[in-house]
Scaffold this motif. Sequence first.
Motif, mmCIF file in Angstrom:
data_model
loop_
_atom_site.group_PDB
_atom_site.id
_atom_site.type_symbol
_atom_site.label_atom_id
_atom_site.label_comp_id
_atom_site.label_asym_id
_atom_site.label_seq_id
_atom_site.Cartn_x
_atom_site.Cartn_y
_atom_site.Cartn_z
ATOM 1 N N ARG A 92 -2.028 24.009 18.243
ATOM 2 C CA ARG A 92 -1.492 24.969 17.280
ATOM 3 C C ARG A 92 -2.636 25.863 16.786
ATOM 4 O O ARG A 92 -3.726 25.365 16.474
ATOM 5 C CB ARG A 92 -0.875 24.207 16.123
ATOM 6 C CG ARG A 92 -0.310 25.075 15.038
ATOM 7 C CD ARG A 92 0.246 24.177 13.946
ATOM 8 N NE ARG A 92 0.713 24.968 12.822
ATOM 9 C CZ ARG A 92 1.181 24.440 11.705
ATOM 10 N NH1 ARG A 92 1.246 23.133 11.573
ATOM 11 N NH2 ARG A 92 1.586 25.203 10.727
ATOM 12 N N GLY A 93 -2.378 27.148 16.742
ATOM 13 C CA GLY A 93 -3.350 28.083 16.172
ATOM 14 C C GLY A 93 -4.522 28.423 17.066
ATOM 15 O O GLY A 93 -5.533 28.942 16.590
ATOM 16 N N GLY A 146 4.697 36.071 16.805
ATOM 17 C CA GLY A 146 3.302 35.942 17.211
ATOM 18 C C GLY A 146 2.893 36.780 18.390
ATOM 19 O O GLY A 146 3.695 37.526 18.969
ATOM 20 N N THR A 206 2.091 29.158 16.514
ATOM 21 C CA THR A 206 1.780 29.080 15.077
ATOM 22 C C THR A 206 2.548 27.975 14.367
ATOM 23 O O THR A 206 2.201 27.610 13.249
ATOM 24 C CB THR A 206 2.108 30.424 14.399
ATOM 25 O OG1 THR A 206 3.468 30.758 14.692
ATOM 26 C CG2 THR A 206 1.194 31.517 14.911
ATOM 27 N N GLU A 245 -0.332 32.495 21.228
ATOM 28 C CA GLU A 245 -0.860 31.552 20.236
ATOM 29 C C GLU A 245 0.331 30.966 19.496
ATOM 30 O O GLU A 245 1.155 31.707 18.934
ATOM 31 C CB GLU A 245 -1.781 32.310 19.271
ATOM 32 C CG GLU A 245 -2.508 31.398 18.303
ATOM 33 C CD GLU A 245 -3.452 32.196 17.409
ATOM 34 O OE1 GLU A 245 -4.188 33.058 17.921
ATOM 35 O OE2 GLU A 245 -3.428 31.963 16.185
#
Lengths: 123, 185
Positions: free
Chosen positions: B99-100, A120, B140, B138
Motif C-alpha cells: 500500500r502506498g 489514484g 491507496t 499506486e
Amino acid sequence: MHCTCPLLTHSGHRTPTRNSVNSKRETLCSALQKELAFSASDFFRSSCIAGTRRGEPMNPSDQSSDAYHQSEIADEIDEAALAEVMRVTPLGAAVLAGTAVALLVLGYLAIYLMVFLPRGTVG
Amino acid sequence: MTDRPAEIHEKRILGTELLWAFGVGVLVAATLSVIVFTALSRDINPPSNVERSDPKTLHLSGEFAEHNLGTTVGPDGRVTVRIIATQFMFVPRCIAVPRGREVTLRFASPDVVHGLLITGTNVNTMVVPGFVAQVHTEFTRGEDLLMPCHEYCGLGHSEMWATVQVMPDDQFKPGPDGRVSCAQR
C-alpha cells in the motif's frame, strides 16, 4: 375556395373562347366535389400540386389562395409579431442548449472530482 | 441606409450562432486543459507500452516463465508484478502488492485478447497476445480488490478473475528471493 379541376383547361385561366365550356365544367366540378366530399379533396389538391410542378401558376391573379380548406390559407404575417418572435427565439434556444450543456459539464466534473481522481495514479 | 427587418433577424441569429460556437470552443479547450492538467499534476495517463513477446514460448522461458510470475521486489525496492492472462484464469490467481508504493503491473497473454480492471482504481488495460501490457499505479486503500477479465475471451470468461491483496507496508515483506505472495498474510 378554388382549385384547378382536372376537367378544366390546364392553367385554370378563363379564355374568351373556352369560357362557356369551362363554366359548365366548373359547375360539374363543384357538384363532383360536394358528392365526393372529403375523399376527393386529396385528388383535387394533388391536381393543384401537379399543375404547379408543371411550372404553371397556382394562383391566378383574381384568386387569393388555392387551398381547399379555409384552415389551409396562410395567415397574414404581422411584422411586429414576427420581429418579437425572431428576437425571443434565439435567446430561448440559447438558454435551452446552455442549460443542457451545463448539466452535462456538471456531471462530467462530478465524476472527475469524486470518482476519477480519488482512484489514484495510473500510467 | 436602414437594414430591413429580415436582415436584422438574420444578423441576430448569426450573432447567437457565433456566440454559441465561441462557448463550445471554450468548453473544448477547458476539457483538453483538464486532461493535460491531470496528466502533469496527478500523473494519470492512459497506459501506453509497446513491447513484444512471443506467445508460443511465453510460459517456457523468459520473463513470464512460471517461476517468475507474481510479485517481485527488486534490489532497488521497485515492486513488479508479472501475470499471465490465459483462458480462463489469471496466473497467479492472487497477487500481493504494497500500500502506498509505486507498483508496476505487467501482463501477457498466450492465447486470445483479454482485458482487466482492478476495482476501485484506475487500472484498466487490454492484454493482447504478442505484446506486454504494462501499468504503473499506486494502491491507496488496504483491502482485497477484485480483478476480473473485462474482454470476452470464451465460454469461461465469467470465471476469469483474480484477487489483488493490498498489504500495509509493515506486512509486505519480501522473502530471500525477493518474492511476495498472498499466503504471507
